[in-house]
Structure formats: structure tokens, C-alpha cells
Design an enzyme around this catalytic site. Structure first.
Site, PDB file in Angstrom:
ATOM      1  N   LYS A  10       0.863  -1.102  -0.125  1.00 12.71           N
ATOM      2  CA  LYS A  10      -0.060   0.005  -0.212  1.00 12.71           C
ATOM      3  C   LYS A  10       0.904   1.420  -0.104  1.00 12.71           C
ATOM      4  O   LYS A  10       1.834   1.281   0.591  1.00 12.71           O
ATOM      5  CB  LYS A  10      -0.638   0.068   1.348  1.00 12.71           C
ATOM      6  CG  LYS A  10      -1.586   1.264   1.570  1.00 12.71           C
ATOM      7  CD  LYS A  10      -1.861   1.311   2.962  1.00 12.71           C
ATOM      8  CE  LYS A  10      -1.388   2.146   4.014  1.00 12.71           C
ATOM      9  NZ  LYS A  10      -1.727   2.405   5.298  1.00 12.71           N
ATOM     10  N   GLY A  65     -10.430   4.382   8.241  1.00 14.53           N
ATOM     11  CA  GLY A  65     -10.765   3.081   7.525  1.00 14.53           C
ATOM     12  C   GLY A  65     -10.471   2.878   6.207  1.00 14.53           C
ATOM     13  O   GLY A  65     -10.514   1.848   5.493  1.00 14.53           O
TER      14      GLY A  65
HETATM   15  C1  R5P Z   1      -0.583   3.195   8.783  1.00 15.06           C
HETATM   16  O1  R5P Z   1       0.718   3.105   8.669  1.00 15.06           O
HETATM   17  C2  R5P Z   1      -1.082   2.638   9.985  1.00 15.06           C
HETATM   18  O2  R5P Z   1      -0.460   1.456  10.371  1.00 15.06           O
HETATM   19  C3  R5P Z   1      -2.655   2.330   9.607  1.00 15.06           C
HETATM   20  O3  R5P Z   1      -2.616   1.439   8.710  1.00 15.06           O
HETATM   21  C4  R5P Z   1      -3.339   3.586   9.231  1.00 15.06           C
HETATM   22  O4  R5P Z   1      -2.874   4.526  10.016  1.00 15.06           O
HETATM   23  C5  R5P Z   1      -4.569   3.412   9.111  1.00 15.06           C
HETATM   24  O5  R5P Z   1      -5.220   4.645   8.857  1.00 15.06           O
HETATM   25  P1  R5P Z   1      -6.593   4.580   7.971  1.00 15.06           P
HETATM   26  O6  R5P Z   1      -7.410   3.980   8.777  1.00 15.06           O
HETATM   27  O7  R5P Z   1      -6.788   6.248   7.976  1.00 15.06           O
HETATM   28  O8  R5P Z   1      -6.383   4.168   6.645  1.00 15.06           O
END
Ligand code: R5P
Length: 315
Positions: A194, A226
């Protein structure tokens, strides 16, 4: 159990968790007023003596992170000035931890700035739950105690039927976390590649590992908007996983419409903890596992260790 030499204080970020910890330890939560002046400046007043006592200050820096951070600093300062012997910070969710490096030359390292500010409050030790990255510890010169809810969440996952058959890290940063779940549950790991486009948007570039016909357990340290979970689920479905998806994340921050975003997804069960105060915006498939026992036992252990080293020194 704790002695009268200890007092637990809480800001406004997660009083129910602080009360649950105090209850477990058989102590009343220390009396402190935390409110706002009409101009919204934070105002704190201790309503019991902390003179000569060890203060355990419980405050996640969850949204609004800046306001909760200031409350923490004011409680810490009030405790010091009132003669607290030691100040131990329990910050179950550490806001700003994701900003731990400079992606561009024009960026600050916000996690480091917050670490510096916390240390100005003369805390002696910090306790955090599953921080975003182990690099957080390196920003502090005081001892940092990291406690993990992975074993607790893995135990909860074991009771889900049908059980997950592959652990999925939704980004590179979650690989070590996924490996810890994999060790607990004895399952293989798949990884999604990602990249973050903005605070709200992420983009998936590919997936490593076989998820076809598998029931995935998606694990992450936190869910904020999310977006990461949504992108991961779209990728998993496109790669023909079974539509029986379980999500486990330590910190359920749930902002910016996360609950309705996640409600639309084929998530069979979701697990988060109460490091962040669970609000009305919990997605319907999610349940909350409490960290109260974990944190209460951490406090009891730290207090016992310190008391015994003090009595050895006194001999
Ligand atoms: C990112 O590196 C974190 O580990 C989470 O994946 C992220 O912060 C989740 O954020 P969101 O829910 O806004 O995608």
C-alpha cells in the site's frame, strides 16, 4: 494490589478506562478536575494530595490529540508542583506516532517533538500499548514500557467460526505485527503493498502471498479513516479470498466517517481495544476488547518493582 503510596489520575480522554483500571487495582481514581475555561483553555485542579506519592497518569492522546496532550501536561505539572514522588505516564494510544520520519525535507518529525514535550513534564517512565512503530522508543531518553494486546486479540480471534486461515498485513509497516499474530495463531502471512496518497486516501500496488479461497484475518495497529482496511479488503476480494473477513486492530480511532465506510464492507467480525474511548461511531461488526487488565497489571508490576528496589536500597 497498590498501596496508598500510589495514585491514579486521568485526563478526559478515556476516563472509563482509567476507572476500570482503578477498579481492578482496588483503588479509587484520584480526584482531579479537568475542564475548560470559556476561552477553551484547559484547566486542571488536583483535589487530593499527591505529596510523596507515585502518580500514574492515564491519558491516551487520541483525537483531539493536541487538547489531550495539553491536559496530560497540565496534570503532570500540577502533580510535580504538589510534591509527587514519581510520575509514570500511561499513554495507551500515542497520537502523532505515525509521524516518525520525514518523507520530505519540509516535514517535521512530529513524534519526536511530542516525545520531547512529554519529557519536559519530567515523567520518569512511559507505558504505551502497541505503538505504531518501535522507533517511538528511540525518541525518549526515559524507559519506555511497551505492552501488547496481540496475545489478547489473538485469543479472541481463536473463538471465531469459521476461523481465519491467513493473516494479512495491509501494508509494509504491519508486517512485524502480522508475524506476531501468525506466531500466536500458527497461520501463514500475506502482505499488501500500500502507498498513502493523503490522510484520507491510500493506493494498493499489489499483494504478496496466496489468499485465494482463504479466510483472511486483517491486522493493523490502528484504524483511523478506515481507508487502509477498505483498500485491503477490495484487494483481497479481487484476489478471490473467501468473503469471511476478520479485522483486528489495537487502536480504534474511527474518524472521518470510518464507521459507515467499514459498515459497508464484508467484515464478518472486527476487534479493537479501548485504548481509545469507544464512541458511538463503532462500526456494527466491531466489538471492543478491554486493555484494563493488561494496564492494571503493568501498573501493579511497576509499582512493586519500584517499591522493592527502594526497600533494598534502604537496607
Ligand atoms: C499506517 O501505517 C497505519 O498502520 C494504519 O494502517 C493507518 O494509520 C490506518 O489509517 P486509515 O484507517 O486512515 O487508513
Amino acid at each position: 494490589m497498590l498501596t496508598a503510596a500510589a495514585v491514579l489520575l486521568s485526563g478526559s480522554a478515556n476516563r472509563p478506562l482509567a476507572e476500570a483500571i482503578a477498579d481492578y487495582l482496588g483503588l479509587p481514581l484520584g480526584k482531579a478536575i479537568v475542564d475548560r475555561y470559556p476561552d477553551h483553555e484547559a484547566h486542571v485542579r488536583l483535589e487530593e494530595s499527591v505529596q510523596g506519592r507515585d502518580v500514574y497518569l492515564i491519558q491516551p492522546t487520541s483525537p483531539p490529540a493536541d487538547a489531550h496532550l495539553i491536559e496530560f501536561l497540565l496534570l503532570a505539572d500540577a502533580s510535580r508542583r504538589a510534591g509527587a514522588r514519581r510520575l509514570i505516564a500511561l499513554v495507551p494510544y500515542f497520537g502523532y506516532a505515525r509521524q516518525d520520519r520525514r518523507d520530505e525535507a519540509s516535514h517535521p518529525i512530529a513524534a519526536r517533538v511530542v516525545a520531547d514535550i512529554l519529557q519536559l513534564a519530567q515523567i520518569e517512565r512511559l507505558v504505551v500499548v502497541d505503538p505504531h512503530s518501535p522507533s517511538l522508543e528511540g525518541f525518549f531518553s526515559i524507559p519506555v514500557e511497551t505492552v501488547s494486546v496481540v496475545p489478547t486479540l489473538a485469543t479472541a480471534v481463536r473463538s471465531i467460526a469459521p476461523p481465519p486461515s491467513v493473516i494479512v498485513a495491509p501494508d509494509l509497516g504491519a508486517v512485524r505485527l502480522a508475524e506476531r499474530y501468525a506466531a500466536e495463531l500458527d497461520l501463514p502471512v500475506a502482505l499488501i503493498h500500500k502507498t498513502r496518497v493523503s490522510g484520507h486516501t491510500v493506493q494498493v500496488r499489489g499483494i504478496m502471498g496466496d489468499v485465494r479461497g482463504q479466510a483472511p484475518l486483517l491486522v493493523d495497529d490502528m484504524i483511523t479513516t478506515g481507508g487502509t482496511i477498505e483498500a485491503a479488503i477490495e484487494t483481497l476480494l479481487a484476489n478471490h479470498c473467501r468473503p469471511e473477513i476478520v479485522v483486528a486492530a489495537t487502536h480504534g480511532v474511527f474518524v472521518a466517517g470510518a464507521a459507515s465506510r467499514l459498515a459497508r464492507l464484508p467484515i464478518q467480525r472486527g476487534l479493537v481495544t479501548d485504548t481509545v474511548l469507544p464512541g458511538g461511531d463503532l462500526p456494527p461488526q466491531f466489538e471492543v476488547v478491554s486493555v484494563r487488565t493488561l494496564l492494571a497489571e503493568t501498573i501493579a508490576r511497576l509499582h512493586a518493582d519500584h517499591s522493592s528496589s527502594r526497600s533494598i536500597a534502604a537496607q
